[in-house]
Design a protein around this motif. Structure first.
Motif, PDB file in Angstrom:
ATOM      1  N   CYS B 265       0.848  -1.197   0.000  1.00 20.58           N
ATOM      2  CA  CYS B 265       0.000   0.000   0.000  1.00 20.58           C
ATOM      3  C   CYS B 265       0.883   1.246   0.000  1.00 20.58           C
ATOM      4  N   ILE B 267      -0.138   4.271   0.492  1.00 17.54           N
ATOM      5  CA  ILE B 267      -0.590   5.260   1.469  1.00 17.54           C
ATOM      6  C   ILE B 267       0.178   5.069   2.782  1.00 17.54           C
ATOM      7  N   CYS B 268       0.251   3.811   3.236  1.00 18.53           N
ATOM      8  CA  CYS B 268       0.846   3.558   4.558  1.00 18.53           C
ATOM      9  C   CYS B 268       2.191   2.846   4.439  1.00 18.53           C
ATOM     10  N   ASN B 269       2.605   2.565   3.195  1.00 21.40           N
ATOM     11  CA  ASN B 269       3.855   1.849   2.970  1.00 21.40           C
ATOM     12  C   ASN B 269       3.889   0.501   3.650  1.00 21.40           C
ATOM     13  N   LYS B 271       2.246  -0.538   6.290  1.00 22.47           N
ATOM     14  CA  LYS B 271       2.023  -0.603   7.742  1.00 22.47           C
ATOM     15  C   LYS B 271       0.570  -0.938   8.077  1.00 22.47           C
ATOM     16  N   CYS B 273      -3.503   0.597   6.765  1.00 18.23           N
ATOM     17  CA  CYS B 273      -4.317   1.810   6.902  1.00 18.23           C
ATOM     18  C   CYS B 273      -5.715   1.503   6.379  1.00 18.23           C
ATOM     19  N   SER B 274      -6.549   2.530   6.283  1.00 17.62           N
ATOM     20  CA  SER B 274      -7.929   2.262   5.883  1.00 17.62           C
ATOM     21  C   SER B 274      -8.031   1.885   4.406  1.00 17.62           C
ATOM     22  N   GLY B 280      -1.936  -3.702   4.716  1.00 22.77           N
ATOM     23  CA  GLY B 280      -0.676  -3.243   4.136  1.00 22.77           C
ATOM     24  C   GLY B 280      -0.545  -3.597   2.671  1.00 22.77           C
TER      25      GLY B 280
END
Lengths: 804, 345
Positions: B265, B267-269, B271, B273-274, B280
């Motif tokens: 992802c 957006i969160c690399n 980690k 997220c939504s 991830g």
């Protein structure tokens, strides 16, 4: 498939691995876990309460004033609106300070003047879906069915401290439509053992075969039918642990008998059916294909008419169940049922699928039969159900089962070489590792040199060929460990075809000219389908459309494109220029694929150009769009080969429309939408074209050849020709071009005059003629000679007179 | 006489200095250097001088003439420059007013995605294969190892026209068609983009018509690691060099083994997220090794040839790449939507 993390622990040791960790491992090695639901998320302060007193609320008809023992201190007064609350019940109490889903905090309150210290809860208030709540509690509070201790944690008793893994199963993994199947999968992933249930049934001294006989007239549909008889059953609620597990699996609890069959369905993946033996109407079970027109009223009280493609269970005379789909109402287990006939059968997928589809009935049972159940679990599931009926429904199990058995179960045996495995995966896995992987899956193997022979358990009906084994090895080994390489060996030249290349050029050209590309739907309604069609054939119709508006395939793009223009106009986009390329569909013979032709359509409306502060504004007109089209033709090397002929086209302005002819063949049209149609569609003046892109792109053109830059000057002569109004410019320029011979290199219109200074019915068109000889400087005489021929020709062929 | 010349020079230079426009300068030139000018006058009196003085005086006169002429020239140049500057100053425009707009359109976002993918694979030796949108049941299902009655047909409820003809539910029929055309010989590398149709109600995430891009590689010794490597190249090109991919086992009737590809992802690399629902990873496409039945039915010897195939939805890719939040936008063609895809990063 919903898998309870707590329930799963009955079969596999999950110590040291949390539900989310497990979910991640399952996802990575084969089955996508779509979510992990924490059932008690955000809840606290819920205990078992004992209702000591209940009386009518003095000031409210629908409220009850209850005195509830919550296991600490004095009993508390709670006002409860549930119709089913009563003295003596053990209920779920949210104490003051408790939190319910949605961060709903319970506070001390006064309801119509009476103090309320907490809340007696329904299951819905704990976040249970309404469709999973047993019918008796669906309109009120939940009442514990068995002995519970006041003050105990209600969430724990209800197994709400569980987490549910939602598996997104692909059709091949029907084996995981059961807890045992999931247990095998999880055990393989974690490298652990599977603990199978071991049913223990102590039968009474009566034989099932004295009660029932089983005949299967359609063994190809039903190779194995097992019947057991259980006497003296007491129908009542099932134990709480079973109810909570069923709810976790997405099944609504009913009564102990039905719940047990459903529990086995979830545990073994084997559908069972319980008949009320006394209501069966005979002592025999006959399984056969239904007769055409035969009827059955199923458990949902629907009367269903059957065909010979459906399989039914009968009592020898009439159907008592639609096999594998749903039981009949006439033999349903009721509160008063005492003797249960338990069916555990192996049905083949096809007839079940057919019945389920024809009657719109998709049950947990039919879903499993359609995908295939494990034939080796049919008997075990029946034994396990009998055990539970004895334990939780007071049942007495009769000796033996009555069977009709035509089943031949041969486990699949598949051999594969280590080279093949590594060759397909691109890995270097050792034979030891391969063996270990199959051992974890509990597949029996035999290794001979480079080859491994695998005996596949019947629960894994999806594994039949070498490649299936490759997948098993790959996924358990881990796709993360497969290297990244690029294809080696013979390569192919990468390129676009000429057609594809030209289509890209068309798109880029039109976009540079100011048009946006649109993409619209191919399916439309019957009226629109043929509107503006170049080839008006009967449209291709869907057999079962979802709506009238998407029921046939388009024969033209324009109706949809005009919809887009309308949509945008209604949203303050007044100046719109759009194009679309896409297939239109021409019906051919019945049972043949329609002919698909790629079309190009465009629509423009509003202002074409504007530069307000310099006072420039140019509205769209016919010539704007024609110019765009001519530019496109030039780009495709078709200048001079396409003619614009005045034409009448349905839905188009009769005086402002031309057909396009490429080498004399009609390929489309350009013009203004008929004002009536514009009005109908709520459009302003709109110009459009639609043509066969295929014809444009497939027209053969001469290869591009350099022509030397002129070294000699050209000579230009301008002429203004007065002609009758009906004579069109194209006609004159054709005559001029033909008459002018080799020296005449360019003919262009530079003026048009219609007005008072000319005779009524006349107009003047002025042409500029450029003469040029690539070999030498032209002399005046040579030009004059050619020019006179031109003047003669226009006079003779079009009655044109030089304007003085 | 000599003094007169010096005086004249002085006078002229002062005049030049004072002059304010080109006309005055011109007058000075005419009056001093003209045939009737004072210097000529002075020189007329030369006859009275001695033979020795005459050349001396002549030289002086010429010198004076040159000095004046040069001064005039210089002054003139300065003045002309000023004149030009003045004229240009008067021509000043407001450079901040908007320019004349050049009307341009642009690709539909789906075409943009499709062409980007096509070009990437063309660079790797693929050609683009296109085929009919109305297909026979045979190519759409049977040739892809989906015989009649196969449960996986449920996964893609279809629009049938007759019992044997339907709107294609995926671009995969082109796999079978292409292989058949090759008559079981030689390598294949194709990308097949096109419209497909399924019985879905149109909403924010479903559309009864959508696009698909399919890839197929057949050859001797094509391995799953080649699929992984190819998808890695694709993912990094489309979504950024820092993206990671992972393959997850899945099921498609026409591939075995089958996988789904996720990318980390952005957006969160990775980690959680939504956007990636806490995992991830974001699902991008389905792929796998071509099922031996599919190879065999199309005339390829599955003992000799292997292959991989992958398929993805440009709508979804555009959604992920550009953040488009409703699939219906692609087919509504709101110009305010279309316009946004004119920029090239």
């Amino acid at each position: 498939m919903f898998v309870s993390y707590k329930w799963l622990q009955e079969y596999v040791d999950l110590s040291g691995i949390t539900a989310p960790e497990l979910a991640d491992k399952i996802t990575k090695s084969g089955i996508e876990v779509e979510g992990v639901e924490i059932l008690n998320e955000g809840m606290k302060g819920l205990v078992v309460g004992h209702v000591l007193e209940r009386e009518q609320h003095p000031n409210a008809d629908k409220l009850n004033k209850c005195l509830v023992d919550v296991g600490e201190g004095e009993p508390v007064q709670i006002i409860c609106g549930a119709p089913n609350v009563d003295k003596g019940q053990h209920v779920i109490v949210a104490k003051v300070g408790a939190v319910l889903p949605g961060n709903f905090k319970i506070k001390k309150a006064k309801l119509r003047g009476e103090e309320s210290n907490g809340m007696i809860c329904s299951l819905q208030e704990l976040g249970v879906e309404s469709k999973l709540v047993a019918k008796e509690f669906s309109e009120g509070i939940f009442v514990f069915p068995n002995e519970v201790t006041v003050g105990d944690d209600a969430l724990e008793l209800l197994s709400r401290d569980d987490q549910i893994l939602e598996l997104g199963l692909t059709p091949n993994r029907a084996d995981c439509l059961s807890m045992l199947g999931v247990a095998y999968e999880v055990a393989a992933i974690l490298g652990k053992e599977v603990k199978l249930p071991k049913p223990e049934v102590s039968a009474i001294n009566e034989s099932a075969s004295d009660y029932i006989s089983v005949t299967v007239d359609a063994p190809e549909d039903n190779p194995l039918y097992v019947a057991k008889v259980i006497k003296n059953v007491k129908v009542g609620p099932s134990p709480l642990w079973m109810q909570t597990r069923l709810m976790a699996a997405g099944v609504r609890p009913h009564n102990n008998v039905v719940d047990i069959t459903n529990y086995i369905l979830m545990e073994y993946g084997q559908p069972l059916h319980a008949f009320d033996y006394d209501r069966l109407g005979s002592k025999e079970i006959v399984v056969r294909r239904a007769q055409q027109g035969e009827t059955i009223t199923t458990l949902d009280d629907a009367k269903r008419t059957l065909t010979t493609e459906h399989l039914v269970i009968t009592n020898g005379k009439e159907p008592v169940a639609l096999a594998g789909v749903m039981g009949g109402a006439n033999s349903e287990v009721e509160t008063g049922t005492t003797t249960v006939l338990l069916e555990s059968a192996y049905f083949v997928g096809a007839p079940i699928r057919k019945a389920s589809k024809d009657h719109g009935l998709r049950s947990e049972a039919s879903a499993r039969y359609e995908k295939g159940v494990d034939p080796n679990r049919v008997r075990a599931a029946a034994e396990r159900a009998a055990e539970l009926l004895a334990l939780y429904a007071n049942g007495e199990v009769l000796e033996g089962s009555v069977e009709a058995d035509a089943l031949k179960v041969e486990p699949a045996v598949v051999s594969i070489t280590l080279d093949k495995i590594n060759g397909v995966l691109g890995t270097e896995i050792s034979m030891d590792e391969v063996q270990n992987i199959f051992a974890r899956l509990q597949f029996v193997t035999k290794v001979e040199g480079n080859e491994i022979t695998v005996t596949v358990p019947t629960r894994r009906g999806d594994i039949t060929i070498e490649e299936d084994l490759v997948e098993e090895v790959g996924r358990i080994y881990g796709y993360d460990y497969i290297p990244k390489t690029l294809p080696k060996g013979a390569s192919t030249p990468g390129k676009l075809s000429d057609y594809q290349k030209k289509r890209r050029i068309v798109r880029r050209y039109l976009e540079s000219a100011g048009l946006f590309q649109a993409v619209t739907y191919s399916l439309t309604n019957e009226t629109k389908a043929t509107q503006f069609a170049l080839d008006k054939r009967e449209p291709v119709k869907l057999a079962m459309p979802m709506s009238e508006d998407r029921s046939v395939l388009r024969l033209s793009i324009l109706p949809q494109l005009l919809e887009v223009v309308k949509y945008n106009s209604a949203r303050q986009n007044d100046s719109i220029a759009l194009y679309e390329t896409g297939a239109v569909f021409l019906s051919t013979e019945q049972d043949k694929l329609p002919e698909e032709k790629e079309h190009l359509a465009a629509a423009i409306t509003g202002l074409w150009q504007q530069h307000p502060w310099q006072g420039e504004k140019k509205a769209v007109d016919y010539y704007v769009l024609k110019g765009v089209l001519e530019g496109l033709l030039a780009r495709l090397g078709l200048t001079g080969r396409v003619e614009f002929r005045q034409a009448t086209v349905d839905g188009m302005h009769p005086g402002r429309t031309a057909n396009l002819h490429l080498d004399n063949e009609k390929i489309g049209f350009v013009g203004q939408i008929h004002p009536n149609v514009q009005k109908e569609l709520d459009l302003k003046e709109t110009y459009v074209f639609e043509l066969s892109l295929k014809a444009l792109l497939e027209a053969e053109i001469a290869p591009l050849q350099y022509e030397s830059i002129p070294r000699y000057p050209s000579i230009t002569r301008d002429i203004a020709l007065v002609v009758n109004k009906e004579v069109v410019a194209g006609q004159l320029s054709d005559i001029i071009t033909k008459a002018g011979g080799n020296l005449l290199r360019e003919v262009s219109v530079f003026d048009l005059y219609e007005g008072d200074r000319l005779e009524e019915g006349k107009k003047s068109i002025a042409f500029s003629l450029r003469y040029f000889d690539p070999e030498k400087t032209l002399t005046d005489e040579e030009v004059t000679k050619a020019h006179e021929k031109v003047l003669d020709a226009v006079k003779e062929q079009a009655g044109a007179v030089l304007r003085g | 006489m000599e003094q007169r010349l010096v005086e004249l020079q002085q006078e002229a230079l002062e005049g030049i200095k004072k002059a304010t426009d080109l006309k005055e300068i011109n007058d000075i030139r005419v009056s001093y250097l003209g045939k009737k000018g004072p210097i000529t006058e002075v020189l007329k009196g030369m006859g009275k001088l001695s033979a020795e003085e005459r050349p001396k005086m002549g030289a002086l006169a010429n010198e004076v003439r040159d000095v004046i002429a040069k001064a005039i020239e210089e002054k003139q140049a300065v003045m002309e420059e000023e004149e030009v500057a003045k004229k240009l100053a008067s021509e000043t425009i407001d450079v901040t007013l908007p320019g004349r707009p050049v009307k341009t359109g642009n690709h539909h976002p789906l075409t943009r995605i499709i062409e980007e993918i096509e070009d990437l694979f063309i660079g790797m030796g693929y050609t683009i294969a296109e085929g009919p949108e109305v297909e026979s049941d045979y190519y759409n299902f049977e040739a892809l190892n989906l015989p009649k009655g196969h449960p996986a047909r449920d996964m893609q409820d279809s629009f049938y026209i007759t019992e044997e003809i339907l709107l294609r539910t995926h671009t995969s029929p082109m796999q079978a068609r292409t292989m058949e055309k090759k008559e079981g010989k030689g390598p294949i590398r194709i990308i097949c983009p096109g419209k497909v149709y399924r019985r879905d109600n149109d909403d924010a995430t479903h559309s009864h018509q959508f696009m698909q891009i399919e890839g197929l590689v057949v050859g001797e010794n094509i391995q799953m690691s080649d699929l992984k490597g190819t998808l890695d190249v694709f993912a990094k090109k489309m979504f950024g060099e820092d993206r990671e991919i992972r393959l997850r086992p899945s099921f498609f009737p026409f591939t075995e083994p089958s996988v789904e590809m996720d990318i980390s992802c952005k957006i969160c690399n990775g980690k959680g997220c939504s956007v990636c629902k806490g995992t991830g990873w974001i699902e991008i496409l389905g792929a796998g090794m071509v099922h031996p039945n599919v190879l065999e039915m199309a005339g390829y010897d599955s003992k000799k040839y292997t292959g991989f195939a992958f398929g993805m939805g440009p709508e979804r890719i555009a959604m992920l790449k550009y953040g488009v939040d409703d699939i219906r936008h692609y087919y509504t063609n709101d110009v305010r939507f279309l316009k946004q895809f004119s920029i090239h990063e």
